[in-house]
Design a protein around this motif. Structure first.
Motif, PDB file in Angstrom:
ATOM      1  N   GLY A 152       7.312  10.018  -6.308  1.00  8.07           N
ATOM      2  CA  GLY A 152       8.324   9.290  -6.248  1.00  8.07           C
ATOM      3  C   GLY A 152       8.632   8.534  -4.811  1.00  8.07           C
ATOM      4  O   GLY A 152       8.749   7.351  -4.556  1.00  8.07           O
ATOM      5  N   ALA A 153       8.308   9.370  -3.701  1.00 14.98           N
ATOM      6  CA  ALA A 153       8.522   8.947  -2.439  1.00 14.98           C
ATOM      7  C   ALA A 153       7.376   7.725  -2.239  1.00 14.98           C
ATOM      8  O   ALA A 153       7.587   6.867  -1.507  1.00 14.98           O
ATOM      9  CB  ALA A 153       8.169  10.119  -1.623  1.00 14.98           C
ATOM     10  N   THR A 154       6.032   8.143  -2.600  1.00 14.79           N
ATOM     11  CA  THR A 154       4.970   7.308  -2.326  1.00 14.79           C
ATOM     12  C   THR A 154       5.228   5.927  -3.057  1.00 14.79           C
ATOM     13  O   THR A 154       5.068   4.865  -2.611  1.00 14.79           O
ATOM     14  CB  THR A 154       3.648   7.711  -2.880  1.00 14.79           C
ATOM     15  OG1 THR A 154       3.556   8.986  -2.225  1.00 14.79           O
ATOM     16  CG2 THR A 154       2.509   6.880  -2.564  1.00 14.79           C
ATOM     17  N   CYS A 155       5.760   5.919  -4.257  1.00 17.03           N
ATOM     18  CA  CYS A 155       6.160   4.789  -5.088  1.00 17.03           C
ATOM     19  C   CYS A 155       7.301   3.832  -4.467  1.00 17.03           C
ATOM     20  O   CYS A 155       7.139   2.564  -4.485  1.00 17.03           O
ATOM     21  CB  CYS A 155       6.487   5.299  -6.694  1.00 17.03           C
ATOM     22  SG  CYS A 155       5.083   5.718  -7.453  1.00 17.03           S
ATOM     23  N   ALA A 156       8.154   4.784  -3.623  1.00 20.78           N
ATOM     24  CA  ALA A 156       9.190   3.899  -2.934  1.00 20.78           C
ATOM     25  C   ALA A 156       8.528   3.025  -1.951  1.00 20.78           C
ATOM     26  O   ALA A 156       8.911   1.908  -1.818  1.00 20.78           O
ATOM     27  CB  ALA A 156      10.253   5.012  -2.705  1.00 20.78           C
ATOM     28  N   VAL A 157       7.752   3.715  -1.061  1.00 24.02           N
ATOM     29  CA  VAL A 157       7.171   2.943  -0.106  1.00 24.02           C
ATOM     30  C   VAL A 157       6.170   1.926  -0.648  1.00 24.02           C
ATOM     31  O   VAL A 157       6.146   1.013  -0.059  1.00 24.02           O
ATOM     32  CB  VAL A 157       6.374   4.051   0.841  1.00 24.02           C
ATOM     33  CG1 VAL A 157       5.502   3.406   1.865  1.00 24.02           C
ATOM     34  CG2 VAL A 157       6.974   5.061   1.439  1.00 24.02           C
ATOM     35  N   LEU A 158       5.427   2.079  -1.606  1.00 27.10           N
ATOM     36  CA  LEU A 158       4.532   1.164  -2.122  1.00 27.10           C
ATOM     37  C   LEU A 158       5.397  -0.151  -2.658  1.00 27.10           C
ATOM     38  O   LEU A 158       5.132  -1.243  -2.262  1.00 27.10           O
ATOM     39  CB  LEU A 158       3.922   1.518  -3.259  1.00 27.10           C
ATOM     40  CG  LEU A 158       2.559   2.643  -2.870  1.00 27.10           C
ATOM     41  CD1 LEU A 158       1.738   3.133  -3.935  1.00 27.10           C
ATOM     42  CD2 LEU A 158       1.508   2.020  -1.993  1.00 27.10           C
ATOM     43  N   SER A 159       6.429   0.152  -3.249  1.00 22.98           N
ATOM     44  CA  SER A 159       7.201  -0.998  -3.822  1.00 22.98           C
ATOM     45  C   SER A 159       8.158  -1.678  -2.633  1.00 22.98           C
ATOM     46  O   SER A 159       8.151  -2.698  -2.992  1.00 22.98           O
ATOM     47  CB  SER A 159       8.379  -0.295  -4.652  1.00 22.98           C
ATOM     48  OG  SER A 159       7.527   0.252  -5.989  1.00 22.98           O
ATOM     49  N   TRP A 160       8.320  -0.878  -1.719  1.00 23.35           N
ATOM     50  CA  TRP A 160       9.246  -1.478  -0.447  1.00 23.35           C
ATOM     51  C   TRP A 160       8.347  -2.522   0.026  1.00 23.35           C
ATOM     52  O   TRP A 160       8.550  -3.775   0.652  1.00 23.35           O
ATOM     53  CB  TRP A 160       9.653  -0.481   0.393  1.00 23.35           C
ATOM     54  CG  TRP A 160      10.638  -1.074   1.547  1.00 23.35           C
ATOM     55  CD1 TRP A 160      10.186  -1.230   2.795  1.00 23.35           C
ATOM     56  CD2 TRP A 160      12.006  -1.517   1.678  1.00 23.35           C
ATOM     57  NE1 TRP A 160      11.037  -1.784   3.667  1.00 23.35           N
ATOM     58  CE2 TRP A 160      12.144  -1.992   3.009  1.00 23.35           C
ATOM     59  CE3 TRP A 160      12.703  -1.746   0.390  1.00 23.35           C
ATOM     60  CZ2 TRP A 160      13.353  -2.522   3.022  1.00 23.35           C
ATOM     61  CZ3 TRP A 160      14.011  -2.175   0.814  1.00 23.35           C
ATOM     62  CH2 TRP A 160      14.263  -2.605   2.172  1.00 23.35           C
ATOM     63  N   ASN A 161       6.990  -2.120   0.024  1.00 23.07           N
ATOM     64  CA  ASN A 161       6.002  -3.046   0.948  1.00 23.07           C
ATOM     65  C   ASN A 161       5.160  -3.831   0.008  1.00 23.07           C
ATOM     66  O   ASN A 161       4.136  -4.322   0.430  1.00 23.07           O
ATOM     67  CB  ASN A 161       5.251  -1.872   1.748  1.00 23.07           C
ATOM     68  CG  ASN A 161       4.216  -2.719   2.868  1.00 23.07           C
ATOM     69  OD1 ASN A 161       4.914  -3.169   3.640  1.00 23.07           O
ATOM     70  ND2 ASN A 161       2.951  -2.433   2.892  1.00 23.07           N
ATOM     71  N   TYR A 162       5.721  -3.978  -1.279  1.00 18.48           N
ATOM     72  CA  TYR A 162       4.868  -4.757  -2.184  1.00 18.48           C
ATOM     73  C   TYR A 162       4.565  -6.129  -1.739  1.00 18.48           C
ATOM     74  O   TYR A 162       3.313  -6.970  -2.267  1.00 18.48           O
ATOM     75  CB  TYR A 162       5.416  -4.831  -3.709  1.00 18.48           C
ATOM     76  CG  TYR A 162       6.227  -5.626  -3.990  1.00 18.48           C
ATOM     77  CD1 TYR A 162       5.867  -6.892  -4.370  1.00 18.48           C
ATOM     78  CD2 TYR A 162       7.723  -5.627  -3.566  1.00 18.48           C
ATOM     79  CE1 TYR A 162       6.911  -7.816  -5.153  1.00 18.48           C
ATOM     80  CE2 TYR A 162       8.680  -6.552  -3.779  1.00 18.48           C
ATOM     81  CZ  TYR A 162       8.100  -7.795  -4.520  1.00 18.48           C
ATOM     82  OH  TYR A 162       9.183  -8.856  -4.904  1.00 18.48           O
ATOM     83  N   LEU A 163       5.418  -6.771  -1.149  1.00 14.02           N
ATOM     84  CA  LEU A 163       5.255  -8.341  -1.128  1.00 14.02           C
ATOM     85  C   LEU A 163       4.881  -8.583   0.431  1.00 14.02           C
ATOM     86  O   LEU A 163       5.658  -7.860   1.426  1.00 14.02           O
ATOM     87  CB  LEU A 163       6.452  -8.808  -1.325  1.00 14.02           C
ATOM     88  CG  LEU A 163       6.664 -10.619  -1.408  1.00 14.02           C
ATOM     89  CD1 LEU A 163       5.848 -11.006  -2.469  1.00 14.02           C
ATOM     90  CD2 LEU A 163       8.323 -11.172  -1.521  1.00 14.02           C
ATOM     91  N   ARG A 164       4.010  -9.223   0.766  1.00 12.77           N
ATOM     92  CA  ARG A 164       3.579  -9.709   1.990  1.00 12.77           C
ATOM     93  C   ARG A 164       4.807 -10.557   2.739  1.00 12.77           C
ATOM     94  O   ARG A 164       5.466 -11.564   2.393  1.00 12.77           O
ATOM     95  CB  ARG A 164       2.290 -10.762   1.994  1.00 12.77           C
ATOM     96  CG  ARG A 164       1.131 -10.067   1.662  1.00 12.77           C
ATOM     97  CD  ARG A 164      -0.129 -11.013   1.716  1.00 12.77           C
ATOM     98  NE  ARG A 164      -1.199 -10.308   0.981  1.00 12.77           N
ATOM     99  CZ  ARG A 164      -2.134  -9.704   1.812  1.00 12.77           C
ATOM    100  NH1 ARG A 164      -1.956  -9.619   3.083  1.00 12.77           N
ATOM    101  NH2 ARG A 164      -3.116  -9.309   0.960  1.00 12.77           N
ATOM    102  N   ARG A 165       5.203  -9.812   3.917  1.00 15.24           N
ATOM    103  CA  ARG A 165       6.341 -10.539   4.490  1.00 15.24           C
ATOM    104  C   ARG A 165       5.833 -10.713   6.190  1.00 15.24           C
ATOM    105  O   ARG A 165       4.899  -9.988   6.647  1.00 15.24           O
ATOM    106  CB  ARG A 165       7.621  -9.697   4.795  1.00 15.24           C
ATOM    107  CG  ARG A 165       8.109  -9.411   3.424  1.00 15.24           C
ATOM    108  CD  ARG A 165       8.988 -10.363   2.986  1.00 15.24           C
ATOM    109  NE  ARG A 165       8.362 -11.670   2.139  1.00 15.24           N
ATOM    110  CZ  ARG A 165       8.798 -12.711   1.559  1.00 15.24           C
ATOM    111  NH1 ARG A 165       9.958 -13.104   1.920  1.00 15.24           N
ATOM    112  NH2 ARG A 165       7.982 -13.435   1.029  1.00 15.24           N
ATOM    113  N   THR A 166       6.191 -11.962   6.565  1.00 21.42           N
ATOM    114  CA  THR A 166       5.709 -12.309   8.057  1.00 21.42           C
ATOM    115  C   THR A 166       6.954 -12.061   8.837  1.00 21.42           C
ATOM    116  O   THR A 166       7.922 -12.876   8.844  1.00 21.42           O
ATOM    117  CB  THR A 166       5.253 -13.633   8.161  1.00 21.42           C
ATOM    118  OG1 THR A 166       4.221 -13.865   7.363  1.00 21.42           O
ATOM    119  CG2 THR A 166       4.857 -13.916   9.535  1.00 21.42           C
ATOM    120  N   PRO A 167       7.132 -11.101   9.964  1.00 18.55           N
ATOM    121  CA  PRO A 167       8.119 -10.794  10.783  1.00 18.55           C
ATOM    122  C   PRO A 167       8.406 -12.477  11.578  1.00 18.55           C
ATOM    123  O   PRO A 167       7.579 -12.629  11.956  1.00 18.55           O
ATOM    124  CB  PRO A 167       8.044  -9.722  11.501  1.00 18.55           C
ATOM    125  CG  PRO A 167       6.759  -8.893  10.925  1.00 18.55           C
ATOM    126  CD  PRO A 167       6.075  -9.936  10.147  1.00 18.55           C
TER     127      PRO A 167
END
Length: 227
Positions: A212-227
């Motif tokens: 569950g924790a790994t899936c949470a991190v993957l999902s949070w990071n799923y979309l490329r974002r440019t700071p």
């Protein structure tokens, strides 16, 4: 690290459908396949060469000896908040509220994505490994899935840890830390409750939390974002 927690605030641009499909495939689905292999590999190791880890039985027996009516009642509630039906409703509510507040559907879907990916890995790995539940008195009706990994713990970790990440938007430091700590503790409490109630061995809970924790991190990071 600040950029990671606030990635949907620093870049609020609307992604195209093509970008979403591409990023989902590369940043979630491919890593999820690797995660599935790890979960299944650990499960086959536990149920095979390691012989179900005999020391785990002592832990389950210890939980049985600690049972009291009060703890039974508390763990009933904790177990319930990790159930599929509850988390589906909570996900729908979280997505709707986040979408309404931010007008960013690509950000709002993150909790649902985390829970969904976790569920696919949990259900499929459970079928492959097929571990029996602990040989102790069980306080809940056993679902048709096998004991490994813990689906309640995995789903709770995927959902509540995602909420912990979203909580980093809270401006008041005390409230932000309070919400974050509570969201992190909930899946831990769910896992302990499932072991207490005789539904899972410790490794079922640990690997469920990892899933569950790994899936949470993957999902949070799923979309490329440019700071």
């Amino acid at each position: 690290m600040h950029a990671f927690w606030h990635r949907y605030q620093t870049d609020t641009s609307r992604p195209t459908a093509q970008q979403v499909r591409r990023d989902l495939a590369r940043r979630v689905l491919l890593p999820a396949v690797v995660l599935w292999c790890v979960v299944v590999g650990l499960g086959l190791l536990i149920t095979g060469p390691l012989g179900n880890l005999e020391g785990e039985y002592a832990v389950n027996e210890w939980f049985v000896q600690q049972r009291t009516p009060a703890l039974d009642a508390v763990t009933t509630v904790l177990s319930a908040i990790g159930q599929t039906e509850f988390l589906i409703g909570a996900c729908v509510l979280a997505i709707a509220l986040t979408w309404w507040r931010t007008r960013q559907w690509w950000y709002a879907i993150v909790p649902g994505l985390a829970v969904a990916v976790q569920a696919v890995i949990f259900l499929s790995s459970s079928l492959v490994v097929g571990r029996e539940r602990p040989d102790v008195d069980q306080l809940d009706h056993a679902p048709p899935t096998s004991s490994y990994p813990s689906g309640h713990t995995g789903a709770a970790a995927a959902f509540y840890l995602t909420l912990a990440m979203q909580a980093q938007r809270i401006e008041r430091p005390v409230l932000r830390w309070l919400v974050t700590v509570l969201c992190v503790l909930v899946p831990v409490a769910v896992g302990v409750a499932r072991a207490y109630r005789g539904m899972h061995s410790p490794t079922d809970v640990i690997v469920g939390f990892l899933n569950g924790a790994t899936c949470a991190v993957l999902s949070w990071n799923y979309l490329r974002r440019t700071p």
